[in-house]
Design a protein around this motif. Sequence first.
Motif, mmCIF file in Angstrom:
data_model
loop_
_atom_site.group_PDB
_atom_site.id
_atom_site.type_symbol
_atom_site.label_atom_id
_atom_site.label_comp_id
_atom_site.label_asym_id
_atom_site.label_seq_id
_atom_site.Cartn_x
_atom_site.Cartn_y
_atom_site.Cartn_z
ATOM 1 N N LEU A 284 15.157 11.864 -6.180
ATOM 2 C CA LEU A 284 13.804 11.446 -5.623
ATOM 3 C C LEU A 284 12.652 12.728 -5.326
ATOM 4 O O LEU A 284 13.321 13.851 -5.316
ATOM 5 N N ASP A 285 11.050 12.910 -5.662
ATOM 6 C CA ASP A 285 10.769 12.977 -5.029
ATOM 7 C C ASP A 285 10.794 13.033 -2.730
ATOM 8 O O ASP A 285 9.906 12.212 -2.656
ATOM 9 N N LYS A 286 11.179 13.945 -2.559
ATOM 10 C CA LYS A 286 10.930 14.103 -1.170
ATOM 11 C C LYS A 286 9.722 13.474 0.106
ATOM 12 O O LYS A 286 9.854 12.768 0.997
ATOM 13 N N ASN A 287 8.953 13.964 -1.107
ATOM 14 C CA ASN A 287 7.083 13.800 0.044
ATOM 15 C C ASN A 287 6.753 13.110 0.079
ATOM 16 O O ASN A 287 6.390 12.158 0.712
ATOM 17 N N GLN A 288 6.839 12.306 -1.712
ATOM 18 C CA GLN A 288 6.409 11.570 -2.472
ATOM 19 C C GLN A 288 7.096 10.017 -1.151
ATOM 20 O O GLN A 288 6.823 9.524 -0.372
ATOM 21 N N ALA A 289 8.506 10.378 -0.792
ATOM 22 C CA ALA A 289 9.399 9.868 -0.487
ATOM 23 C C ALA A 289 9.026 9.486 1.042
ATOM 24 O O ALA A 289 8.807 7.824 1.503
ATOM 25 N N THR A 290 9.224 10.603 1.607
ATOM 26 C CA THR A 290 8.317 9.871 3.242
ATOM 27 C C THR A 290 6.850 9.600 3.754
ATOM 28 O O THR A 290 6.942 8.586 4.258
ATOM 29 N N THR A 291 6.105 9.921 2.114
ATOM 30 C CA THR A 291 5.255 9.128 2.909
ATOM 31 C C THR A 291 4.949 7.768 2.580
ATOM 32 O O THR A 291 4.243 7.160 3.548
ATOM 33 N N THR A 292 5.501 7.526 1.481
ATOM 34 C CA THR A 292 5.640 5.644 1.208
ATOM 35 C C THR A 292 6.359 4.848 2.536
ATOM 36 O O THR A 292 5.888 4.467 2.876
ATOM 37 N N GLN A 293 7.131 5.603 2.945
ATOM 38 C CA GLN A 293 8.428 5.153 3.991
ATOM 39 C C GLN A 293 7.172 4.692 5.014
ATOM 40 O O GLN A 293 7.417 4.669 6.008
ATOM 41 N N ARG A 294 6.684 6.376 5.680
ATOM 42 C CA ARG A 294 5.549 6.187 6.625
ATOM 43 C C ARG A 294 4.509 4.663 6.551
ATOM 44 O O ARG A 294 4.260 3.642 7.254
ATOM 45 N N ASN A 295 3.789 4.904 4.944
ATOM 46 C CA ASN A 295 3.431 3.707 5.475
ATOM 47 C C ASN A 295 3.928 2.775 5.429
ATOM 48 O O ASN A 295 3.119 1.441 5.771
ATOM 49 N N LEU A 296 4.725 2.208 4.251
ATOM 50 C CA LEU A 296 5.830 0.972 5.199
ATOM 51 C C LEU A 296 5.427 0.670 6.515
ATOM 52 O O LEU A 296 5.826 -0.360 7.123
ATOM 53 N N GLU A 297 5.987 1.811 7.343
ATOM 54 C CA GLU A 297 6.198 1.225 8.669
ATOM 55 C C GLU A 297 5.036 0.951 9.576
ATOM 56 O O GLU A 297 4.998 0.185 10.373
ATOM 57 N N LEU A 298 3.811 1.899 9.131
ATOM 58 C CA LEU A 298 2.770 1.752 9.582
ATOM 59 C C LEU A 298 2.379 -0.116 9.514
ATOM 60 O O LEU A 298 1.935 -0.944 9.543
ATOM 61 N N ALA A 299 3.030 -0.406 8.115
ATOM 62 C CA ALA A 299 2.311 -2.207 7.762
ATOM 63 C C ALA A 299 2.955 -2.859 8.392
ATOM 64 O O ALA A 299 2.938 -3.857 8.897
#
Length: 594
Positions: A284-299
Amino acid sequence: MRKKFIAVYALMAVLALGSTTLTSCVDDNESASVTAIRNAKAEQLNALAAASNAEAEVQKAEALLRQAQTAQLEQQTAQEKAEFEAKIEALKAQYEQQRQNYEQQIIQNQALFRNTLYQNYIAANNELKELEGDYIEAQLNLASAKAGITTAEKAAQATILAQDEEIAKQQAMIEAYKALPENSRDELLKQIEELTVQISAKNAEVALKNQAYTDAYNAYTEADDAYEGTTKSDNAGHTVTVDPTLKTGQAIKDLRSTYGNVLSWEEVAPEDLTVSVYIYKYSLDKNQATTTQRNLELALADAEKTLGKSTDKWDEDATETQSLYAQLDKKKTDYEKAKKQFEDEEITEETLLYYQGEYYNFEKYNLANGIEAVETAKENLDEFKANIALLDENSEDYKAYVAAIENTIEAAKAYDKAYEEYKLEVIACADLKAKKYVAENLLTGNPDINVKIAECEEAIAKAEAIKATAGKVGYEAYTYYEAKKADQDFVNNCALNENNEPVDANGRVVHVGDFLDSNNCVVDTWDEAAKIPMTGLRTINVEAYYKECELEVENLKSEIETQKLIVAQCKAELEAAINSGATDETPAEETPAE
């Protein structure tokens, strides 16, 4: 009221003129969208200045009137005074109309400014969606290429083994031909008999080693099924996809098809094997995962805000878009009011049915879609969080995944060993068969030994050449056609319409990436566009294709991250313009994607 108006517009002008312009350090050439924004802002400032000038003219007129009334009042007749005041009033009316016109121009320029920012945001977001679609397609191509490599390398491996067998045979024949003069007929008969027995025994050994080699190969290809999944044929002969049995393997498969940018991988196959194998370990690329999760939370938050709560009521004084539930409340209220009016015979049945349809259709479609959007956003977020949890290096599921990869590596080593043992037996058998062939030739004829040796050497050289090219990378030139598209230089050189937008000869607005016909006019489809012949090199070896697929995946991953930054910037500019009235800040210039 007039003094207040002057102060407000003067303040707006100061804020606009004092705003900071953010520019990109990547490219000195500003894009067409930035030019449009800059021109819109200039028009807005000109209108503001003109409005202030108009107000100043009104004040001048009033001052002139006061001066005339005080300095010349005694010298004017009643008629002259009336005529003078009429002229002054006409002048005031003229400048008041100019002020109103400039005020309307300011409003229009603000709308144009916001619209330009909105179009930038939509274009950037569409580009991001297209890149994400390309990324998923590239991932599928990579998986397909991997399967192709396995097939091609298996064929190359078989080719090399066949040529090794041929070389061994020809070398044995050369040795046999050189020894022929020393052999008598009886010795040849005895040699043929012994070789026949040896060949029979060796064929049995070859069969055993071949079975062991086949079993080892199958064990290797099945070893990754637990985390990679596989395909099988059903009773009807149809190909059926079999999902990974390990949870982490299934999570990786899901992420690769949706959010592949959160994964990193490394090749962990041993490097000292004769056979070609590809074994990949994902993390897992943790930085990318954090960004993606934040985008999903915003969505999810956006979807929930759009939907609202079932208790939301319509607010007549609201200045922002209200929730779907609030809008439903409004439509329900309107419908209830219409029912009462219909009972009082104030409206027709047709009008009543209109309000009824508005209410029911909004509930059936708009509200239902809003509820579904929230559910989908929540499912996406929950699924993503569950999947990345399965890639936690300290979790038991991930440890089981790593253990399965280690098993695959061991299976690859066993496969390599079995192949080497099988290869030795095949070559040994070829040696025996070649010697027998030479002896039998001598009994049935009187061959020219030197000619036969030369033929064997030629066959060896040919076999070596085939081995050298088996599985190697190759390219071939080919011609393909690309549709003509508008690039940034083309857009920059286009004429501008009244809204400062670049247009073609037909007056149609031009954007970067639009299809162009032979007259440089915008068209809608690839088929309508002018075609540009291109020459390229394409791979004729699946290993090279696989490398290209790997590079494409990495490039798209980088482009997606860059585009996400552009989308975020465009969104921030748009929200700032909406919240501030689009007058207090000049928008930042877009940073082009690399």
